[in-house]
Each structure stands twice: as structure tokens, then as C-alpha cells.
Design a protein around this motif. Sequence first.
Motif, PDB file in Angstrom:
ATOM      1  N   ARG A 185       0.846  -1.185   0.000  1.00 47.21           N
ATOM      2  CA  ARG A 185       0.000   0.000   0.000  1.00 47.21           C
ATOM      3  C   ARG A 185       0.880   1.233   0.000  1.00 47.21           C
ATOM      4  O   ARG A 185       1.932   1.267   0.640  1.00 47.21           O
ATOM      5  CB  ARG A 185      -0.911   0.019   1.228  1.00 47.21           C
ATOM      6  N   SER A 186       0.416   2.267  -0.682  1.00 45.47           N
ATOM      7  CA  SER A 186       1.183   3.504  -0.759  1.00 45.47           C
ATOM      8  C   SER A 186       0.269   4.624  -1.223  1.00 45.47           C
ATOM      9  O   SER A 186      -0.844   4.389  -1.709  1.00 45.47           O
ATOM     10  CB  SER A 186       2.365   3.349  -1.729  1.00 45.47           C
ATOM     11  N   ASP A 187       0.756   5.874  -1.068  1.00 45.77           N
ATOM     12  CA  ASP A 187       0.021   6.996  -1.631  1.00 45.77           C
ATOM     13  C   ASP A 187       0.249   7.093  -3.130  1.00 45.77           C
ATOM     14  O   ASP A 187      -0.392   7.889  -3.814  1.00 45.77           O
ATOM     15  CB  ASP A 187       0.414   8.310  -0.950  1.00 45.77           C
ATOM     16  N   LEU A 188       1.161   6.281  -3.649  1.00 42.29           N
ATOM     17  CA  LEU A 188       1.379   6.175  -5.092  1.00 42.29           C
ATOM     18  C   LEU A 188       0.892   4.822  -5.583  1.00 42.29           C
ATOM     19  O   LEU A 188       0.837   3.857  -4.816  1.00 42.29           O
ATOM     20  CB  LEU A 188       2.864   6.332  -5.426  1.00 42.29           C
ATOM     21  N   ALA A 189       0.550   4.744  -6.851  1.00 35.70           N
ATOM     22  CA  ALA A 189       0.187   3.462  -7.455  1.00 35.70           C
ATOM     23  C   ALA A 189       1.463   2.707  -7.803  1.00 35.70           C
ATOM     24  O   ALA A 189       2.581   3.238  -7.718  1.00 35.70           O
ATOM     25  CB  ALA A 189      -0.668   3.688  -8.699  1.00 35.70           C
ATOM     26  N   ILE A 190       1.315   1.464  -8.192  1.00 36.62           N
ATOM     27  CA  ILE A 190       2.460   0.666  -8.625  1.00 36.62           C
ATOM     28  C   ILE A 190       2.280   0.324 -10.108  1.00 36.62           C
ATOM     29  O   ILE A 190       1.172  -0.005 -10.549  1.00 36.62           O
ATOM     30  CB  ILE A 190       2.607  -0.615  -7.775  1.00 36.62           C
ATOM     31  N   ALA A 191       3.344   0.464 -10.866  1.00 37.82           N
ATOM     32  CA  ALA A 191       3.291   0.245 -12.317  1.00 37.82           C
ATOM     33  C   ALA A 191       3.746  -1.172 -12.651  1.00 37.82           C
ATOM     34  O   ALA A 191       4.858  -1.580 -12.292  1.00 37.82           O
ATOM     35  CB  ALA A 191       4.174   1.266 -13.032  1.00 37.82           C
ATOM     36  N   PHE A 192       2.890  -1.945 -13.313  1.00 38.29           N
ATOM     37  CA  PHE A 192       3.269  -3.289 -13.746  1.00 38.29           C
ATOM     38  C   PHE A 192       2.492  -3.616 -15.019  1.00 38.29           C
ATOM     39  O   PHE A 192       1.519  -2.946 -15.371  1.00 38.29           O
ATOM     40  CB  PHE A 192       2.974  -4.325 -12.652  1.00 38.29           C
ATOM     41  N   ASN A 193       2.926  -4.666 -15.711  1.00 39.33           N
ATOM     42  CA  ASN A 193       2.293  -5.057 -16.965  1.00 39.33           C
ATOM     43  C   ASN A 193       1.976  -6.551 -16.949  1.00 39.33           C
ATOM     44  O   ASN A 193       2.175  -7.231 -15.926  1.00 39.33           O
ATOM     45  CB  ASN A 193       3.193  -4.700 -18.159  1.00 39.33           C
ATOM     46  N   ASP A 194       1.506  -7.061 -18.082  1.00 46.10           N
ATOM     47  CA  ASP A 194       1.121  -8.473 -18.149  1.00 46.10           C
ATOM     48  C   ASP A 194       2.296  -9.399 -17.884  1.00 46.10           C
ATOM     49  O   ASP A 194       2.132 -10.477 -17.289  1.00 46.10           O
ATOM     50  CB  ASP A 194       0.509  -8.781 -19.515  1.00 46.10           C
ATOM     51  N   GLU A 195       3.480  -9.007 -18.323  1.00 46.10           N
ATOM     52  CA  GLU A 195       4.664  -9.836 -18.077  1.00 46.10           C
ATOM     53  C   GLU A 195       4.961  -9.925 -16.585  1.00 46.10           C
ATOM     54  O   GLU A 195       5.329 -11.001 -16.069  1.00 46.10           O
ATOM     55  CB  GLU A 195       5.868  -9.263 -18.816  1.00 46.10           C
ATOM     56  N   ASP A 196       4.791  -8.808 -15.874  1.00 46.43           N
ATOM     57  CA  ASP A 196       4.999  -8.817 -14.422  1.00 46.43           C
ATOM     58  C   ASP A 196       3.965  -9.712 -13.734  1.00 46.43           C
ATOM     59  O   ASP A 196       4.292 -10.424 -12.773  1.00 46.43           O
ATOM     60  CB  ASP A 196       4.898  -7.396 -13.869  1.00 46.43           C
ATOM     61  N   ILE A 197       2.736  -9.692 -14.223  1.00 44.89           N
ATOM     62  CA  ILE A 197       1.706 -10.568 -13.654  1.00 44.89           C
ATOM     63  C   ILE A 197       2.094 -12.029 -13.843  1.00 44.89           C
ATOM     64  O   ILE A 197       1.979 -12.849 -12.924  1.00 44.89           O
ATOM     65  CB  ILE A 197       0.341 -10.290 -14.319  1.00 44.89           C
ATOM     66  N   ALA A 198       2.583 -12.360 -15.033  1.00 36.16           N
ATOM     67  CA  ALA A 198       3.006 -13.735 -15.309  1.00 36.16           C
ATOM     68  C   ALA A 198       4.166 -14.143 -14.403  1.00 36.16           C
ATOM     69  O   ALA A 198       4.204 -15.278 -13.907  1.00 36.16           O
ATOM     70  CB  ALA A 198       3.405 -13.867 -16.779  1.00 36.16           C
ATOM     71  N   ASN A 199       5.096 -13.227 -14.168  1.00 32.01           N
ATOM     72  CA  ASN A 199       6.232 -13.531 -13.289  1.00 32.01           C
ATOM     73  C   ASN A 199       5.784 -13.750 -11.850  1.00 32.01           C
ATOM     74  O   ASN A 199       6.289 -14.641 -11.154  1.00 32.01           O
ATOM     75  CB  ASN A 199       7.252 -12.394 -13.360  1.00 32.01           C
ATOM     76  N   MET A 200       4.825 -12.930 -11.400  1.00 33.67           N
ATOM     77  CA  MET A 200       4.298 -13.118 -10.051  1.00 33.67           C
ATOM     78  C   MET A 200       3.599 -14.467  -9.922  1.00 33.67           C
ATOM     79  O   MET A 200       3.786 -15.194  -8.933  1.00 33.67           O
ATOM     80  CB  MET A 200       3.322 -11.983  -9.696  1.00 33.67           C
ATOM     81  N   ALA A 201       2.796 -14.811 -10.907  1.00 33.05           N
ATOM     82  CA  ALA A 201       2.061 -16.077 -10.864  1.00 33.05           C
ATOM     83  C   ALA A 201       3.009 -17.268 -10.855  1.00 33.05           C
ATOM     84  O   ALA A 201       2.767 -18.268 -10.181  1.00 33.05           O
ATOM     85  CB  ALA A 201       1.109 -16.162 -12.047  1.00 33.05           C
ATOM     86  N   SER A 202       4.093 -17.160 -11.611  1.00 28.49           N
ATOM     87  CA  SER A 202       5.074 -18.245 -11.664  1.00 28.49           C
ATOM     88  C   SER A 202       5.836 -18.371 -10.354  1.00 28.49           C
ATOM     89  O   SER A 202       6.123 -19.480  -9.890  1.00 28.49           O
ATOM     90  CB  SER A 202       6.046 -17.994 -12.821  1.00 28.49           C
ATOM     91  N   ALA A 203       6.153 -17.219  -9.729  1.00 24.76           N
ATOM     92  CA  ALA A 203       6.951 -17.233  -8.497  1.00 24.76           C
ATOM     93  C   ALA A 203       6.110 -17.577  -7.278  1.00 24.76           C
ATOM     94  O   ALA A 203       6.616 -18.164  -6.319  1.00 24.76           O
ATOM     95  CB  ALA A 203       7.611 -15.873  -8.302  1.00 24.76           C
TER      96      ALA A 203
END
Length: 507
Positions: free
Chosen positions: A294-312
Motif C-alpha cells: 500500500r502507498s500513496d502512489l500506485a504501482i506500475a506493472f504489466n502483463d509480463e509482471d503478472i506472469a512472473n508473479m504467478a510463476s513465483a
Amino acid sequence: MWEFETEVSDANRERFGRYASYIHSIDYDETDVYRGHEARPSDRVVANMFLRHPTSNASLFPKLNRVNWIVVGEEALMHLLVFLVPTLTTLQIGCWGALEGACAEVLKALAPRRILLTALQIAMSTHDQAFLESLSDTLANQRRLIEVCLPHYTASRQVVAALAALPSLEEYGSWTFVDYQVPLAFGMEFDWKEGAFMALKTFKLMAPLAHAANVMSRPHQPRLDDLTIISRDFLEHSHLRQLCSSISTTQPNLTKLRLCIYSETVGRDPSHAIPFSLILPLLLCTALQEFRIRSDLAIAFNDEDIANMASAWPELQHLGLCGDPASDVGLVTGQPLRSVGTFVQSFCVLQELSLYLNTSDTDMIPGISTRSPPSRLCILDFGTSPIPTNNTNSGGLTKVEYVASLLAPHAEIKGERSHGHTRFLPASGAAEAEYSRRERFWSGFAAEVHIILSGTTGIAEEIMEPLCGSPERSSETPSAQSSCEQGSSLSQSLMVLNLVSSYLWSN
């Protein structure tokens, strides 16, 4: 409800005694208002209780095991002494004001009354050396403590040494009030020692990012399951990267990780976002079942980052990615609505997801495929996401229909500020009005989704198997119904403000 304002008459004392013998828990909050007036214990009532029960009221409350006492004045704090009985195991104290001297006296009263606590939580907004000495002495004598939560400035060497020696301590947390008067870095002498904190599983640290990174990089740490870091200093990218790197190196087996980073800098650039690369080292924590940032700023990610998170993180069930940043966050930092479908398709056991959407999203909404959804996504939280500017559809799907197609039966849609947001980012005027407008919109959006889900409870089960397999084939995977119930229970519990807990963390 007895409000400690009216003395129990002699005629009713026997009946009151029978009722009191069943009391297990007492909550008193001097800051609350009951029936249009402030309910404070009457001095006469308390004095009478002391006279009738001079030995700690053991005979009046024979089953009392928990007291939660929140006060703004010393007199009301000392009234707590009436309820310090030998059966007490949980003590929660909240002091609004300079009450460290009175709180020290309360702690000193525990040992003579043969009280052995398993949980101690203290919240104060000021500090005093005498209180630290009384606290360290108390901790040294309370050998049965399992859970301790203390103000952030109490992490002095003497207090930490007492904590480290507790043989059964499983959870330790540091925190502060919103309007704390003590600098966040004050008294931060926390360190790990070889052979210390042997039973510790849950650690909650409120500290500047650089200090938190330093603490989490040191050797001799116990193997933690649950870690929360709360910081309120300016977000330096190097400090966040160092913190994530330290965590992944020293605590690779974490199952729960929460990062709460709220900047104190008013002049932040709302077009900026937290780069996903800063948290990339956390992908080495492959046992994660819950991750929230959580933050006062958003977090920037893309579909590749989602795939990496799902794999990890194949076992991830709860995911929050800066779902409720400040209202002035630039529109380009949010995610397209279609990313919800990407998460659902990528994470087989995901039950809860918190995202910040891009109000200028013009991506076409994909149709329902045989790969979505697994009927496990029970909570979808859009936080402070702005109201969509259009209702783009493809293949006959509106945004409401698309979201409904991705959820489990009986799922919950949310779009509101978290407790952490309201605590660290208080709003007023135009910002408050905008937040309220967004929350009303998402409430209506959730109602529309609910109407659709109520008539399509069988769809999710039919198309779940091609993606993740049938629930009956795995004893570890809960059914759609039980997953939703668990998720809803978690959501509700995180909305309740614990006296000295953390954080902050709701969904």
C-alpha cells in the motif's frame, strides 16, 4: 450495559454479582460517546468497588481474562486497577496524552497480583525513560507472553533484550498513533541476537524504510511466517529496493508479507508510480500466500509482471497492489480492467485481489473464455479507483458483465478506502467529496455484479476445471463457497480497528 457511572444498589448487588461472575472480557473507551454523553467511570463507583473487593476484585470477576482500556486522562487509567485480577491473560491499554507515568504504575501492579499475561498491547503517543524501565521489568516477569505490541519508540536495548528472552513469544509488533509526537526513528535499537526470539513467527515493524532494510538484513533472524513493514518517510527507490532484497535474502520462506509505505512529502509528483522492478527481489519468496503493498502512489506493472508473479507465487491467495493511492494519482498509473482477467487466468488459487484502475482505460473487454474464471476469486477490491469514463464492450459484454464473469459465486466487490488510507492520508474538501463519489459508484457497481452472480452460480464451476482442475481432486483447495466465507471473514476482520495492531492492514 453497565457504564460505571451508577453505583450498584445493595438490593441489586447479589444479582449484579451473579452477572459479573460470567464476564470474560471488558472494553472501555473514554473517547467514545454513549447515548449522547461521554461515559466515564464514576470515582464513587470505583472507590466502592475497591472497598468491597480490596484484593483485586478476584471474587467479583472470577472469569475475567481480557481488558481493553482506552483513556485520555490519568484518573481513568488508574481505574483500570480495579480489573487487574489474577485470571487476566490479555491486557490492552491505549493512552491519548502524556500518561506514561500512570501506565508504568499499572504495569508495576501486575506482579503483586500474580497476573501472568499471554498478550500485552500498549499504545501511547509520548515517551518517558521511566516507562521504558518499568516496561522492560514487566516483560522480564511475564514469561508466558505470546503476543506483544508496543509503541515504536520502545525498541530500546533493554526492552528488546527482555522481549528476546521470552520463550513463547510468537508475535511482536511496533506501531504508533496517527499524530505521534515521537520521531519514527527515535529509540530504534532493535537487533537480532543468536539464540533470541526462538518462537517468533510474526513480526510487525514501523520504521523508516532505510532502518527497516537494515533490521531485515542483519543475521540471526528467526524463521518468520508473517512480516509487516510500515513506513511514513519519503519514498526513496533505493531504500525500497534494499528492503525487498533484504527480505528475500533473510526470509525466503515467508507466507505473508505486507508493505505499507505512505510518504510524508506533500509535494509528490502524482504522475509517478512505484516501479515493479523495486519489488522484483520478492519473487524469491516462493512460499507467499499473501502479499499486499500500500502507498500513496500506485504501482506500475504489466502483463509480463503478472506472469512472473504467478510463476513465483503459485500458492498466492491474497494480493493487493496499491489499490487505494491518494486521490491526485495520475490517471496513467492505473491498470486496465482487462488485467483482472489476466490475474484470474494466471493465479489458480487467488481468492482476493486489490487493484487501482485507469479511468482512461480504452482497452476492449475480452469475452468469456474457457480459461476463466476459476471460482475462487471471492473479493475484488478497486479501492479508490476513479469512475470509468465509458462502458466499453466487446462481444456483448459490459464492464459489469465482464467482472461478474471472472468471480466466484457469492463474491464481494469493494471500492473504498482502507483503514491504512484513512489513517495516513486524511482527506477534506474536494478530495473527500471525490472519494465519496467514487465509493458510491463502486457500491452501485457491486450491486449490479451481485444481481448477475445470483443467477449464474453454476457457470464458474463448469469452466474452472480446464484451468486449475476440479476442486474435488485436491484436499488442500477449498470449495468456492468455503473460500468466499473465509475471504469475507478476513475482509471483515481487517476492517475492525484493533487497539494497537497494525496495521493497518485491511484488505
